[in-house]
Design a protein around this motif. Sequence first.
Motif, short mmCIF file in Angstrom:
data_model
loop_
_atom_site.label_atom_id
_atom_site.label_comp_id
_atom_site.label_asym_id
_atom_site.label_seq_id
_atom_site.Cartn_x
_atom_site.Cartn_y
_atom_site.Cartn_z
N ALA A 125 3.38 7.41 1.70
CA ALA A 125 4.02 6.12 1.99
C ALA A 125 4.52 6.09 3.42
O ALA A 125 4.40 5.06 4.10
CB ALA A 125 5.17 5.89 1.00
N GLU A 126 5.06 7.20 3.90
CA GLU A 126 5.54 7.25 5.28
C GLU A 126 4.39 7.12 6.28
O GLU A 126 4.49 6.38 7.27
CB GLU A 126 6.28 8.58 5.51
N ARG A 159 1.35 3.73 10.10
CA ARG A 159 0.06 3.13 10.46
C ARG A 159 0.18 1.61 10.57
O ARG A 159 -0.34 1.00 11.50
CB ARG A 159 -0.98 3.50 9.41
N ILE A 160 0.89 1.00 9.64
CA ILE A 160 1.07 -0.45 9.67
C ILE A 160 1.88 -0.87 10.89
O ILE A 160 1.57 -1.87 11.54
CB ILE A 160 1.74 -0.93 8.36
N GLU A 161 2.91 -0.09 11.23
CA GLU A 161 3.71 -0.41 12.41
C GLU A 161 2.87 -0.35 13.68
O GLU A 161 2.97 -1.22 14.54
CB GLU A 161 4.89 0.55 12.53
N THR A 162 2.02 0.68 13.81
CA THR A 162 1.19 0.78 15.02
C THR A 162 0.16 -0.34 15.06
O THR A 162 -0.19 -0.83 16.12
CB THR A 162 0.49 2.15 15.10
N LEU A 163 -0.35 -0.75 13.89
CA LEU A 163 -1.30 -1.86 13.86
C LEU A 163 -0.63 -3.15 14.30
O LEU A 163 -1.22 -3.97 15.00
CB LEU A 163 -1.90 -2.02 12.47
N TYR A 187 11.06 21.43 -1.43
CA TYR A 187 10.45 20.40 -2.26
C TYR A 187 9.56 19.52 -1.40
O TYR A 187 9.95 19.11 -0.31
CB TYR A 187 11.52 19.55 -2.93
N TRP A 188 8.34 19.23 -1.90
CA TRP A 188 7.39 18.40 -1.16
C TRP A 188 6.94 17.27 -2.07
O TRP A 188 6.45 17.51 -3.18
CB TRP A 188 6.20 19.25 -0.72
N ASP A 189 7.10 16.06 -1.60
CA ASP A 189 6.72 14.88 -2.37
C ASP A 189 5.51 14.24 -1.68
O ASP A 189 5.66 13.58 -0.66
CB ASP A 189 7.88 13.90 -2.45
N PRO A 190 4.30 14.42 -2.23
CA PRO A 190 3.11 13.86 -1.57
C PRO A 190 3.12 12.33 -1.54
O PRO A 190 2.63 11.73 -0.59
CB PRO A 190 1.95 14.40 -2.39
N LYS A 191 3.68 11.69 -2.56
CA LYS A 191 3.71 10.23 -2.57
C LYS A 191 4.59 9.69 -1.45
O LYS A 191 4.24 8.72 -0.78
CB LYS A 191 4.22 9.72 -3.92
N LYS A 192 5.73 10.34 -1.25
CA LYS A 192 6.64 9.91 -0.20
C LYS A 192 5.99 10.11 1.18
O LYS A 192 6.08 9.24 2.05
CB LYS A 192 7.94 10.71 -0.28
N GLU A 193 5.29 11.23 1.35
CA GLU A 193 4.63 11.49 2.63
C GLU A 193 3.52 10.48 2.89
O GLU A 193 3.36 9.98 4.00
CB GLU A 193 4.05 12.91 2.62
#
Length: 106
Positions: free
Chosen positions: A29-30, A35-39, A21-27
């Motif tokens: 969001a991750e 990206r926010i953490e690295t910023l 199962y692949w959830d594009p929305k979850k991916e």
Amino acid sequence: MAFIRLFKTPKNQQFSYKPRYWDPKKEEAEERRLRIETLQNGGVDGMKQRLRGGFRKGAGGEAAGRYRNERVAKSNYSLVIIMVVLIVLSYLLIQVYFPDLEQLLG
């Protein structure tokens, strides 16, 4: 004779694939969270992320898209006005000069 077989014929090889199962929305969001953490952490990696995000959005971000949409709308409006003027002019020219052409030819 066909009922007596000395050798068994090999069967086709089976392939068992179990999709995950692949959830594009979850991916997405991750990725956004990383990206926010690295910023927020800053440093060289944060700077690279800011630059990459800027290129992804385009020069100017959302304001540039709005500006382009306004320019396209103005261009379309001008094009419609020019077409209307040309149609009116051609109609007037046909009404004025077509009877003279008809008399010359006919």
